[in-house]
Design a protein around this motif. Structure first.
Motif, PDB file in Angstrom:
ATOM      1  N   VAL A  24       0.666  -1.244   0.079  1.00 10.40           N
ATOM      2  CA  VAL A  24       0.354   0.084  -0.334  1.00 10.40           C
ATOM      3  C   VAL A  24       0.815   1.157   0.183  1.00 10.40           C
ATOM      4  CG1 VAL A  24      -2.119   1.030   1.024  1.00 10.40           C
ATOM      5  CG2 VAL A  24      -1.242  -1.625   1.609  1.00 10.40           C
ATOM      6  N   ARG A  25       1.141   2.137  -1.346  1.00 10.74           N
ATOM      7  CA  ARG A  25       1.077   3.325  -1.205  1.00 10.74           C
ATOM      8  C   ARG A  25       0.467   4.305  -1.019  1.00 10.74           C
ATOM      9  NH1 ARG A  25       6.092   2.037  -4.453  1.00 10.74           N
ATOM     10  NH2 ARG A  25       6.052   4.081  -5.366  1.00 10.74           N
ATOM     11  N   LEU A  26       1.052   5.230   0.491  1.00 10.18           N
ATOM     12  CA  LEU A  26       0.346   6.112   1.438  1.00 10.18           C
ATOM     13  C   LEU A  26       0.429   7.689   0.723  1.00 10.18           C
ATOM     14  CD1 LEU A  26      -0.428   3.506   4.015  1.00 10.18           C
ATOM     15  CD2 LEU A  26      -1.958   4.198   3.180  1.00 10.18           C
ATOM     16  N   MET A  27      -0.292   8.103   0.277  1.00  7.36           N
ATOM     17  CA  MET A  27       0.433   9.663   0.078  1.00  7.36           C
ATOM     18  C   MET A  27      -0.805  11.086   1.059  1.00  7.36           C
ATOM     19  SD  MET A  27       2.296  11.867  -2.926  1.00  7.36           S
ATOM     20  CE  MET A  27       3.638  11.396  -2.659  1.00  7.36           C
ATOM     21  N   THR A  28       0.218  11.981   1.150  1.00 11.78           N
ATOM     22  CA  THR A  28      -1.150  12.554   2.576  1.00 11.78           C
ATOM     23  C   THR A  28      -0.796  14.181   1.826  1.00 11.78           C
ATOM     24  OG1 THR A  28      -2.127  14.110   4.106  1.00 11.78           O
ATOM     25  CG2 THR A  28       0.543  12.821   4.764  1.00 11.78           C
ATOM     26  N   TYR A  29      -1.134  15.300   1.397  1.00 11.89           N
ATOM     27  CA  TYR A  29      -1.221  16.653   1.619  1.00 11.89           C
ATOM     28  C   TYR A  29      -1.898  17.621   1.092  1.00 11.89           C
ATOM     29  CZ  TYR A  29       2.788  19.180  -1.882  1.00 11.89           C
ATOM     30  OH  TYR A  29       3.460  20.372  -2.370  1.00 11.89           O
ATOM     31  N   ASN A  30      -0.940  18.282   2.351  1.00  5.01           N
ATOM     32  CA  ASN A  30      -2.151  20.430   2.322  1.00  5.01           C
ATOM     33  C   ASN A  30      -2.140  20.773   0.700  1.00  5.01           C
ATOM     34  OD1 ASN A  30      -3.301  22.792   2.423  1.00  5.01           O
ATOM     35  ND2 ASN A  30      -3.591  22.063   5.033  1.00  5.01           N
ATOM     36  N   VAL A  31      -2.467  21.047  -0.092  1.00  2.00           N
ATOM     37  CA  VAL A  31      -2.290  21.232  -1.367  1.00  2.00           C
ATOM     38  C   VAL A  31      -2.684  22.746  -1.175  1.00  2.00           C
ATOM     39  CG1 VAL A  31      -2.547  19.329  -2.941  1.00  2.00           C
ATOM     40  CG2 VAL A  31      -4.591  20.514  -2.311  1.00  2.00           C
ATOM     41  N   MET A  32      -3.829  23.923   0.155  1.00  2.00           N
ATOM     42  CA  MET A  32      -3.748  24.779  -0.237  1.00  2.00           C
ATOM     43  C   MET A  32      -4.783  24.947  -1.095  1.00  2.00           C
ATOM     44  SD  MET A  32      -1.525  27.996   0.947  1.00  2.00           S
ATOM     45  CE  MET A  32      -2.415  29.335   2.218  1.00  2.00           C
ATOM     46  N   ARG A  33      -5.752  24.655  -1.859  1.00  2.00           N
ATOM     47  CA  ARG A  33      -6.275  24.639  -2.664  1.00  2.00           C
ATOM     48  C   ARG A  33      -5.455  24.764  -4.486  1.00  2.00           C
ATOM     49  NH1 ARG A  33     -11.593  28.205  -1.780  1.00  2.00           N
ATOM     50  NH2 ARG A  33     -10.636  28.554   0.916  1.00  2.00           N
ATOM     51  N   GLY A  34      -4.627  24.481  -4.428  1.00  2.00           N
ATOM     52  CA  GLY A  34      -3.549  25.092  -5.048  1.00  2.00           C
ATOM     53  C   GLY A  34      -3.456  26.431  -5.430  1.00  2.00           C
ATOM     54  N   ARG A  35      -4.149  26.791  -5.009  1.00  2.00           N
ATOM     55  CA  ARG A  35      -4.040  28.425  -4.894  1.00  2.00           C
ATOM     56  C   ARG A  35      -2.214  29.274  -3.979  1.00  2.00           C
ATOM     57  NH1 ARG A  35     -10.206  30.186  -2.858  1.00  2.00           N
ATOM     58  NH2 ARG A  35      -8.853  32.210  -1.815  1.00  2.00           N
ATOM     59  N   TYR A  36      -1.970  28.642  -3.213  1.00  2.00           N
ATOM     60  CA  TYR A  36      -0.834  29.825  -2.663  1.00  2.00           C
ATOM     61  C   TYR A  36      -0.265  30.280  -3.528  1.00  2.00           C
ATOM     62  CZ  TYR A  36       3.310  29.402   0.414  1.00  2.00           C
ATOM     63  OH  TYR A  36       4.836  29.874   1.026  1.00  2.00           O
ATOM     64  N   ASN A  37      -0.494  31.301  -2.990  1.00  2.00           N
ATOM     65  CA  ASN A  37       0.653  32.428  -3.874  1.00  2.00           C
ATOM     66  C   ASN A  37       1.706  33.253  -3.444  1.00  2.00           C
ATOM     67  OD1 ASN A  37      -0.414  34.747  -2.240  1.00  2.00           O
ATOM     68  ND2 ASN A  37      -2.451  34.877  -2.950  1.00  2.00           N
ATOM     69  N   CYS A  38       2.517  32.572  -2.437  1.00  2.00           N
ATOM     70  CA  CYS A  38       3.642  33.403  -1.484  1.00  2.00           C
ATOM     71  C   CYS A  38       4.763  32.970  -2.726  1.00  2.00           C
ATOM     72  CB  CYS A  38       3.690  32.361  -0.562  1.00  2.00           C
ATOM     73  SG  CYS A  38       5.433  33.150   0.071  1.00  2.00           S
ATOM     74  N   TYR A  39       4.754  32.495  -3.790  1.00  2.00           N
ATOM     75  CA  TYR A  39       5.833  32.799  -4.664  1.00  2.00           C
ATOM     76  C   TYR A  39       5.152  32.800  -6.012  1.00  2.00           C
ATOM     77  CZ  TYR A  39       8.730  30.738  -1.280  1.00  2.00           C
ATOM     78  OH  TYR A  39       9.189  30.633  -0.364  1.00  2.00           O
ATOM     79  N   GLU A  40       3.750  33.471  -6.477  1.00  2.00           N
ATOM     80  CA  GLU A  40       3.347  33.270  -7.489  1.00  2.00           C
ATOM     81  C   GLU A  40       4.119  34.306  -8.448  1.00  2.00           C
ATOM     82  OE1 GLU A  40      -1.118  34.955  -9.126  1.00  2.00           O
ATOM     83  OE2 GLU A  40      -1.041  34.173  -7.414  1.00  2.00           O
ATOM     84  N   ASN A  41       4.734  35.082  -8.315  1.00  2.00           N
ATOM     85  CA  ASN A  41       4.862  36.517  -9.182  1.00  2.00           C
ATOM     86  C   ASN A  41       6.448  35.077  -9.922  1.00  2.00           C
ATOM     87  OD1 ASN A  41       3.206  38.387  -8.953  1.00  2.00           O
ATOM     88  ND2 ASN A  41       4.036  39.521  -8.134  1.00  2.00           N
ATOM     89  N   GLN A  42       7.026  34.183  -8.874  1.00  2.00           N
ATOM     90  CA  GLN A  42       8.156  33.821  -9.194  1.00  2.00           C
ATOM     91  C   GLN A  42       8.442  32.343 -10.276  1.00  2.00           C
ATOM     92  OE1 GLN A  42       7.616  35.125  -6.291  1.00  2.00           O
ATOM     93  NE2 GLN A  42       9.758  35.356  -4.764  1.00  2.00           N
ATOM     94  N   LEU A  43       6.914  31.394  -9.675  1.00  2.00           N
ATOM     95  CA  LEU A  43       6.852  31.236 -10.758  1.00  2.00           C
ATOM     96  C   LEU A  43       6.439  31.338 -12.353  1.00  2.00           C
ATOM     97  CD1 LEU A  43       4.974  28.632  -7.861  1.00  2.00           C
ATOM     98  CD2 LEU A  43       6.959  28.134  -8.850  1.00  2.00           C
ATOM     99  N   LYS A  44       5.761  32.495 -12.091  1.00  2.00           N
ATOM    100  CA  LYS A  44       5.509  32.402 -13.270  1.00  2.00           C
ATOM    101  C   LYS A  44       5.616  32.519 -14.410  1.00  2.00           C
ATOM    102  CE  LYS A  44      -0.027  34.615 -12.109  1.00  2.00           C
ATOM    103  NZ  LYS A  44      -0.673  36.026 -11.760  1.00  2.00           N
TER     104      LYS A  44
END
Length: 308
Positions: A24-44
């Motif tokens: 059984v391969r298990l994973m957990t991840y709080n993805v914050m809706r994909g809206r995490y914008n702390c690094y938004e400008n750098q990522l864009k």
């Protein structure tokens, strides 16, 4: 005659107790809706990040969220989880697409070719979306037998636990998995403790199945919340398993609040455990902590049960 009977009983006993195993391969991840914008400008402006967005257009927030979730999906895909618990999920309350928002679990499930079960905890009027937790499942390996949603004591906002009873296709093993997101009050652990105890009491009363709890518990290992859970569950005790999993915007990871917990009554074996910072990078220019305020946890496990 007596010898034959003894031989039969011995063979029958050995046959009944022969263990069978399920990976059984298990994973957990709080993805914050994909809206995490702390690094938004750098990522864009990052070429690697933008590969998931062929148009390179970020005219609306949904463009960034969709691109961010696509990169998150690519990271997850490397580990081929059978069970993926995600927190801070938003889903459309209707079948009519909302062009300005992205349904988190639906999008990730499509990207990863997994089925998903979503449990809303509240309605976000600002974006007109339901908000809650979800479990994505490898449908080629497991089938869902039942879905149970456990209401938890009210904290800063409504919370519940989403639990699936699932059965592996081959061999035939039944287990339970729950996605958890406990109260996020920074200093008061009272509600989290009550929520954890509610989950434990519910598990004790019902039919027993090998169980795994995955999610964001908003509590560290020394808290009474985790001490209570550790009476019935265990997790990885390596350095990797104790590393912080969450940080404030732009800060180093500072607190371990995400867990993969395996119940002590069953024979769970942790074959491999990976903290987000040690997971393979798709691109050297994109760190997992740039995509959410949490990092994922991954565990490759074996569940051993006695055949009937």
């Amino acid at each position: 005659m007596l010898f034959s009977l003894i031989k039969f009983l011995l063979v029958s006993s050995l046959t009944q107790s022969t263990p069978i195993e399920q990976s059984v391969r298990l994973m957990t991840y709080n993805v914050m809706r994909g809206r995490y914008n702390c690094y938004e400008n750098q990522l864009k402006s990052n070429e690697d990040f933008c590969r998931a967005n062929p148009t390179r257009s970020f005219a609306i927030r949904a463009d960034f969220v969709r691109t961010n979730l696509a990169n998150i999906a690519q990271h997850i895909r490397q580990y081929e989880p059978d069970i993926l618990a995600i927190q801070e999920v938003q889903e459309s309350p209707s079948s009519v697409p909302n062009e300005r928002e992205v349904s988190t679990a639906s999008f990730l499930a499509q990207q990863l070719d997994m089925t998903f079960t979503f449990s809303p905890t509240l309605f976000d009027n600002e974006v007109q979306m339901q908000y809650g937790i979800a479990i994505l499942l490898n449908h080629r390996k497991f089938i869902i037998l039942s879905v149970e949603i456990l209401s938890l004591p009210l904290g800063l906002e409504p919370r519940n636990a989403l639990c699936l009873t699932i059965q592996s296709r081959q061999p035939n093993i039944t287990m339970r998995t729950c996605s958890i997101h406990l109260d996020h009050h920074e200093t008061d652990n009272t509600i989290r403790l009550q929520q954890a105890n509610t989950i434990l009491n519910w598990l004790k009363k019902g039919s027993y199945y090998p169980t795994v709890l995955l999610g964001d518990f908003n509590a560290n290992r020394t808290s009474q919340t985790l001490r209570n859970l550790y009476e019935y569950f265990f997790d990885d005790q390596s350095i990797d398993g104790s590393r912080p999993t969450w940080s404030d915007c732009g800060q180093e990871l500072k607190d371990k609040i995400d867990y993969i917990l395996l119940d002590r009554r069953s024979q769970w074996i942790i074959e491999e455990f990976l903290h987000g910072l040690r997971m393979k990078k798709l691109y050297s220019s994109i760190d997992l902590t740039m995509l959410s305020d949490h990092v994922p946890l991954f565990a490759r496990t074996t569940l051993r049960v006695n055949s009937q």
